[in-house]
Design a protein around this motif. Structure first.
Motif, mmCIF file in Angstrom:
data_model
loop_
_atom_site.group_PDB
_atom_site.id
_atom_site.type_symbol
_atom_site.label_atom_id
_atom_site.label_comp_id
_atom_site.label_asym_id
_atom_site.label_seq_id
_atom_site.Cartn_x
_atom_site.Cartn_y
_atom_site.Cartn_z
ATOM 1 N N ALA A 175 40.613 34.002 52.117
ATOM 2 C CA ALA A 175 39.637 34.112 53.197
ATOM 3 C C ALA A 175 38.399 34.872 52.732
ATOM 4 C CB ALA A 175 40.272 34.812 54.402
ATOM 5 N N MET A 176 38.597 35.933 51.962
ATOM 6 C CA MET A 176 37.461 36.708 51.453
ATOM 7 C C MET A 176 36.604 35.857 50.515
ATOM 8 S SD MET A 176 39.277 40.450 50.853
ATOM 9 C CE MET A 176 37.842 41.232 50.117
ATOM 10 N N GLU A 177 37.256 35.072 49.653
ATOM 11 C CA GLU A 177 36.516 34.204 48.738
ATOM 12 C C GLU A 177 35.745 33.132 49.509
ATOM 13 O OE1 GLU A 177 39.333 34.601 44.754
ATOM 14 O OE2 GLU A 177 39.749 32.988 46.167
ATOM 15 N N LEU A 178 36.352 32.601 50.562
ATOM 16 C CA LEU A 178 35.682 31.602 51.400
ATOM 17 C C LEU A 178 34.440 32.189 52.068
ATOM 18 C CD1 LEU A 178 36.861 28.725 51.734
ATOM 19 C CD2 LEU A 178 37.453 29.370 54.062
ATOM 20 N N MET A 179 34.543 33.440 52.465
ATOM 21 C CA MET A 179 33.425 34.130 53.121
ATOM 22 C C MET A 179 32.451 34.728 52.103
ATOM 23 S SD MET A 179 34.099 33.740 56.325
ATOM 24 C CE MET A 179 33.005 34.901 57.094
ATOM 25 N N GLU A 180 32.779 34.561 50.799
ATOM 26 C CA GLU A 180 31.955 35.067 49.702
ATOM 27 C C GLU A 180 31.727 36.577 49.809
ATOM 28 O OE1 GLU A 180 28.425 32.653 49.430
ATOM 29 O OE2 GLU A 180 29.587 30.893 48.839
ATOM 30 N N THR A 181 32.781 37.288 50.133
ATOM 31 C CA THR A 181 32.711 38.748 50.163
ATOM 32 C C THR A 181 33.785 39.311 49.239
ATOM 33 O OG1 THR A 181 32.737 40.713 51.558
ATOM 34 C CG2 THR A 181 34.211 38.967 52.205
ATOM 35 N N ASN A 182 33.417 40.325 48.465
ATOM 36 C CA ASN A 182 34.351 40.925 47.525
ATOM 37 C C ASN A 182 34.954 42.227 48.028
ATOM 38 O OD1 ASN A 182 34.096 38.920 45.588
ATOM 39 N ND2 ASN A 182 32.353 39.911 44.600
ATOM 40 N N GLU A 183 34.469 42.698 49.187
ATOM 41 C CA GLU A 183 34.951 43.986 49.687
ATOM 42 C C GLU A 183 34.938 43.994 51.210
ATOM 43 O OE1 GLU A 183 33.970 48.766 49.311
ATOM 44 O OE2 GLU A 183 33.001 47.362 47.937
ATOM 45 N N ILE A 184 36.037 44.532 51.771
ATOM 46 C CA ILE A 184 36.141 44.758 53.220
ATOM 47 C C ILE A 184 36.622 46.185 53.408
ATOM 48 C CG2 ILE A 184 37.303 44.144 55.370
ATOM 49 C CD1 ILE A 184 37.764 41.349 54.236
ATOM 50 N N LYS A 185 35.889 46.966 54.206
ATOM 51 C CA LYS A 185 36.311 48.337 54.532
ATOM 52 C C LYS A 185 36.731 48.362 55.989
ATOM 53 C CE LYS A 185 33.627 50.859 51.154
ATOM 54 N NZ LYS A 185 32.879 52.064 50.877
ATOM 55 N N THR A 186 37.908 48.973 56.224
ATOM 56 C CA THR A 186 38.402 49.143 57.591
ATOM 57 C C THR A 186 38.640 50.629 57.806
ATOM 58 O OG1 THR A 186 40.757 48.979 57.082
ATOM 59 C CG2 THR A 186 39.591 46.903 57.435
ATOM 60 N N GLU A 187 39.137 50.963 58.972
ATOM 61 C CA GLU A 187 39.420 52.366 59.278
ATOM 62 C C GLU A 187 40.476 52.943 58.328
ATOM 63 O OE1 GLU A 187 41.257 54.997 62.964
ATOM 64 O OE2 GLU A 187 40.453 53.005 63.391
ATOM 65 N N HIS A 188 41.439 52.102 57.929
ATOM 66 C CA HIS A 188 42.558 52.595 57.122
ATOM 67 C C HIS A 188 42.522 52.156 55.659
ATOM 68 C CE1 HIS A 188 44.560 54.086 60.707
ATOM 69 N NE2 HIS A 188 44.313 52.918 61.287
ATOM 70 N N TYR A 189 41.907 51.020 55.360
ATOM 71 C CA TYR A 189 42.012 50.451 54.020
ATOM 72 C C TYR A 189 40.659 49.948 53.531
ATOM 73 C CZ TYR A 189 46.972 50.322 55.153
ATOM 74 O OH TYR A 189 48.241 50.664 55.514
ATOM 75 N N THR A 190 40.592 49.802 52.205
ATOM 76 C CA THR A 190 39.483 49.095 51.576
ATOM 77 C C THR A 190 40.106 47.974 50.747
ATOM 78 O OG1 THR A 190 38.127 51.088 51.460
ATOM 79 C CG2 THR A 190 37.543 49.298 49.973
ATOM 80 N N PHE A 191 39.663 46.761 50.982
ATOM 81 C CA PHE A 191 40.168 45.587 50.269
ATOM 82 C C PHE A 191 39.081 45.125 49.314
ATOM 83 C CE2 PHE A 191 42.087 45.785 54.449
ATOM 84 C CZ PHE A 191 43.428 45.620 54.196
ATOM 85 N N LYS A 192 39.403 44.941 48.019
ATOM 86 C CA LYS A 192 38.428 44.508 47.019
ATOM 87 C C LYS A 192 39.028 43.400 46.177
ATOM 88 C CE LYS A 192 35.445 48.379 45.945
ATOM 89 N NZ LYS A 192 34.929 49.222 44.873
ATOM 90 N N ILE A 193 38.218 42.431 45.866
ATOM 91 C CA ILE A 193 38.616 41.422 44.889
ATOM 92 C C ILE A 193 38.062 41.895 43.554
ATOM 93 C CG2 ILE A 193 38.337 39.037 44.131
ATOM 94 C CD1 ILE A 193 38.143 38.218 47.067
ATOM 95 N N GLN A 194 38.958 42.080 42.588
ATOM 96 C CA GLN A 194 38.561 42.588 41.281
ATOM 97 C C GLN A 194 39.140 41.702 40.183
ATOM 98 O OE1 GLN A 194 40.250 46.606 41.818
ATOM 99 N NE2 GLN A 194 38.158 47.364 41.630
ATOM 100 N N LYS A 195 38.527 41.771 39.010
ATOM 101 C CA LYS A 195 39.050 41.050 37.845
ATOM 102 C C LYS A 195 40.327 41.735 37.377
ATOM 103 C CE LYS A 195 35.162 38.609 36.245
ATOM 104 N NZ LYS A 195 35.407 37.221 36.162
ATOM 105 N N ASN A 196 41.253 40.943 36.884
ATOM 106 C CA ASN A 196 42.501 41.480 36.348
ATOM 107 C C ASN A 196 42.230 42.248 35.062
ATOM 108 O OD1 ASN A 196 43.981 40.298 38.403
ATOM 109 N ND2 ASN A 196 44.361 38.433 37.226
ATOM 110 N N GLY A 197 43.011 43.283 34.805
ATOM 111 C CA GLY A 197 42.901 44.053 33.573
ATOM 112 C C GLY A 197 43.764 43.439 32.486
ATOM 113 N N GLY A 198 43.894 44.146 31.405
ATOM 114 C CA GLY A 198 44.737 43.696 30.302
ATOM 115 C C GLY A 198 44.029 42.699 29.414
ATOM 116 N N ALA A 199 44.800 42.094 28.533
ATOM 117 C CA ALA A 199 44.247 41.114 27.596
ATOM 118 C C ALA A 199 43.772 39.886 28.358
ATOM 119 C CB ALA A 199 45.298 40.722 26.565
#
Length: 157
Positions: free
Chosen positions: A83-107
């Motif tokens: 849903a976040m990708e569809l809305m073209e948003t990488n971050e949502i802040k709420t009262e309790h949480y922050t949701f972020k789409i991030q690149k995976n780490g590692g190799a």
């Protein structure tokens, strides 16, 4: 009398080997005690085995439940990320949480699309125990291996 005591009596029985009647009388009394002890062990072993089976079933039930919950978490995260990708948003802040789409780490992942040359391959050696066993059973002398005696186990019916 414990099983340990009975075992000790069998060792002591060797001292009576000279006196046949004393030896037979002692052997008969120990054998009777051993049979009673063995029967008691059988009952306890059977009860413990039944408990172990109950534990295995409970472990499987809980494992299945854990897997179902993990799948639910993954599905919820995937839906929210979609849903976040569809809305073209990488971050949502709420009262309790922050949701972020991030690149995976590692190799960084790679995709192999063709035949890989030998200099990009690893060779892993492991003992071929089946071949070693077969050769030993056929009588071949191997200086690095030998066949061992089979062990024993107690069967209770």
């Amino acid at each position: 009398m414990t099983l340990y005591d009975i075992t000790g009596e069998y060792l002591q029985l060797l001292e009576y080997a000279d006196d046949e009647q004393l030896f037979l009388d002692t052997l008969e009394s120990i054998t009777g005690e051993l049979e009673v002890k063995a029967d008691g062990y059988g009952v306890v072993i059977s009860e413990i085995e039944a408990k172990v089976e109950q534990f295995k079933k409970e472990i499987q039930r809980l494992t299945d439940r854990k897997t179902a919950m993990e799948n639910a978490i993954k599905n919820m995260k995937d839906r929210l990320k979609g849903a976040m990708e569809l809305m073209e948003t990488n971050e949502i802040k709420t009262e309790h949480y922050t949701f972020k789409i991030q690149k995976n780490g590692g190799a960084q992942p790679i995709k192999i699309t063709g035949e890989v040359p030998a200099n990009y391959k690893r060779v892993i050696y492991e003992d071929d125990k089946d071949k070693i066993r077969k050769d030993l059973e056929e009588g071949k002398e191997l200086d690095f291996a030998k066949l061992l005696e089979r062990g024993t186990h107690l069967r209770i019916r």
